[in-house]
Design a protein around this motif. Structure first.
Motif, mmCIF file in Angstrom:
data_model
loop_
_atom_site.group_PDB
_atom_site.id
_atom_site.type_symbol
_atom_site.label_atom_id
_atom_site.label_comp_id
_atom_site.label_asym_id
_atom_site.label_seq_id
_atom_site.Cartn_x
_atom_site.Cartn_y
_atom_site.Cartn_z
ATOM 1 N N HIS A 175 6.418 -0.430 7.761
ATOM 2 C CA HIS A 175 5.113 -0.310 8.399
ATOM 3 C C HIS A 175 4.156 -1.265 7.688
ATOM 4 O O HIS A 175 4.157 -1.349 6.452
ATOM 5 C CB HIS A 175 4.607 1.128 8.291
ATOM 6 C CG HIS A 175 3.396 1.371 9.126
ATOM 7 N ND1 HIS A 175 2.140 0.952 8.741
ATOM 8 C CD2 HIS A 175 3.244 1.977 10.337
ATOM 9 C CE1 HIS A 175 1.264 1.274 9.666
ATOM 10 N NE2 HIS A 175 1.910 1.906 10.660
ATOM 11 N N PRO A 176 3.331 -1.997 8.439
ATOM 12 C CA PRO A 176 2.432 -2.980 7.814
ATOM 13 C C PRO A 176 1.535 -2.390 6.718
ATOM 14 O O PRO A 176 1.283 -3.056 5.704
ATOM 15 C CB PRO A 176 1.601 -3.497 8.984
ATOM 16 C CG PRO A 176 2.455 -3.275 10.200
ATOM 17 C CD PRO A 176 3.242 -2.028 9.904
ATOM 18 N N ALA A 177 1.065 -1.171 6.886
ATOM 19 C CA ALA A 177 0.189 -0.572 5.878
ATOM 20 C C ALA A 177 0.933 -0.312 4.577
ATOM 21 O O ALA A 177 0.404 -0.529 3.482
ATOM 22 C CB ALA A 177 -0.424 0.719 6.404
ATOM 23 N N ALA A 178 2.171 0.144 4.676
ATOM 24 C CA ALA A 178 2.974 0.409 3.477
ATOM 25 C C ALA A 178 3.313 -0.896 2.774
ATOM 26 O O ALA A 178 3.206 -1.008 1.539
ATOM 27 C CB ALA A 178 4.237 1.169 3.851
ATOM 28 N N LEU A 179 3.719 -1.901 3.544
ATOM 29 C CA LEU A 179 4.096 -3.176 2.945
ATOM 30 C C LEU A 179 2.887 -3.863 2.316
ATOM 31 O O LEU A 179 2.982 -4.427 1.215
ATOM 32 C CB LEU A 179 4.748 -4.078 3.992
ATOM 33 C CG LEU A 179 5.333 -5.382 3.456
ATOM 34 C CD1 LEU A 179 6.366 -5.120 2.370
ATOM 35 C CD2 LEU A 179 5.944 -6.192 4.595
ATOM 36 N N ALA A 180 1.741 -3.799 2.965
ATOM 37 C CA ALA A 180 0.534 -4.407 2.406
ATOM 38 C C ALA A 180 0.163 -3.766 1.077
ATOM 39 O O ALA A 180 -0.235 -4.461 0.127
ATOM 40 C CB ALA A 180 -0.622 -4.292 3.392
ATOM 41 N N ALA A 181 0.286 -2.450 0.985
ATOM 42 C CA ALA A 181 -0.027 -1.768 -0.278
ATOM 43 C C ALA A 181 0.847 -2.296 -1.409
ATOM 44 O O ALA A 181 0.361 -2.539 -2.525
ATOM 45 C CB ALA A 181 0.150 -0.258 -0.120
ATOM 46 N N LEU A 182 2.134 -2.496 -1.123
ATOM 47 C CA LEU A 182 3.042 -3.019 -2.141
ATOM 48 C C LEU A 182 2.693 -4.456 -2.514
ATOM 49 O O LEU A 182 2.561 -4.797 -3.691
ATOM 50 C CB LEU A 182 4.486 -2.959 -1.643
ATOM 51 C CG LEU A 182 5.108 -1.577 -1.462
ATOM 52 C CD1 LEU A 182 6.434 -1.685 -0.723
ATOM 53 C CD2 LEU A 182 5.309 -0.899 -2.814
ATOM 54 N N LYS A 183 2.550 -5.294 -1.515
ATOM 55 C CA LYS A 183 2.341 -6.722 -1.774
ATOM 56 C C LYS A 183 0.995 -7.030 -2.422
ATOM 57 O O LYS A 183 0.868 -8.011 -3.158
ATOM 58 C CB LYS A 183 2.463 -7.516 -0.467
ATOM 59 C CG LYS A 183 3.872 -7.683 0.042
ATOM 60 C CD LYS A 183 3.854 -8.577 1.283
ATOM 61 C CE LYS A 183 5.215 -9.122 1.604
ATOM 62 N NZ LYS A 183 5.180 -10.075 2.738
#
Length: 199
Positions: A175-183
């Motif tokens: 999910h874009p929100a989860a990936l953005a948090a990581l990156k």
């Protein structure tokens, strides 16, 4: 729980990308070693789940400040939060032709405060029509996730009365929100501040 795949076609759940990079030599090497020790899809899936659950500590438990998000990096550093560990498990499963997707839950503290989105996976073994959710987060006192296909045994049962949610969507990519948090997080304390509270 009935999962809703983004596509009726399983091919997206076998694909490689920059996150679930199952073509990477370390992912392939790890998958080959686990397959050699097992030899069939069910045994391999169980071994891959237990490998990620038990040999890659959740950084919230271990205190590791590093943030990993790519499957190969999770395997290399032996570190990650739930999203990252789910990426690693999905990559190991896809590397051996087992469709795997990403699932999410909205969880909260016992009083309903501090909501955050939690990540896990679902797989579909050969010869089956149903997806089964598994949570490779890592066990600790009060958390006992197991490889169970008929009856889910996840890390966290959802408590709707506290506003917790099992999101039914099955994602082929993070999910874009989860990936953005990581990156976008330089370390785990920043990641904790960046975790999405809902999807």
């Amino acid at each position: 729980m009935q999962l809703i795949p983004q596509s009726p076609d399983v091919r997206p759940y076998l694909a490689a990308d920059e996150v679930i990079d199952h073509g990477h030599p370390l992912v392939r090497e790890t998958a080959d070693a686990l397959w050699t020790a097992t030899g069939d899809a069910y045994s391999y899936a169980k071994a891959a789940f237990e490998f990620v659950r038990d040999t890659i500590p959740h950084s919230g438990d271990s205190g590791d400040l590093r943030v990993s998000w790519r499957a190969s990096d999770v395997l290399r550093t032996r570190n990650g939060i739930c999203y990252a560990k789910s990426h690693a498990l999905a990559a190991l499963l896809r590397a051996k032709g087992i469709p795997a997707g990403l699932c999410y839950q909205r969880l909260a503290d016992d009083d309903g405060s501090n909501p955050a989105v939690h990540g896990l996976i679902a797989l579909r073994l050969p010869g089956t029509a149903e997806w089964a959710r598994l949570d490779p987060r890592g066990n600790k006192p009060g958390v006992d996730a197991q490889f169970a296909l008929d009856t889910e045994q996840l890390a966290f049962p959802v408590r709707p009365e506290l506003g917790e949610v099992d999101y039914p969507e099955l994602h082929a990519v993070p999910h874009p929100a989860a990936l953005a948090a990581l990156k976008e997080s330089a370390d785990r304390p920043e990641l904790w501040r960046n975790l999405p509270t809902a999807l």
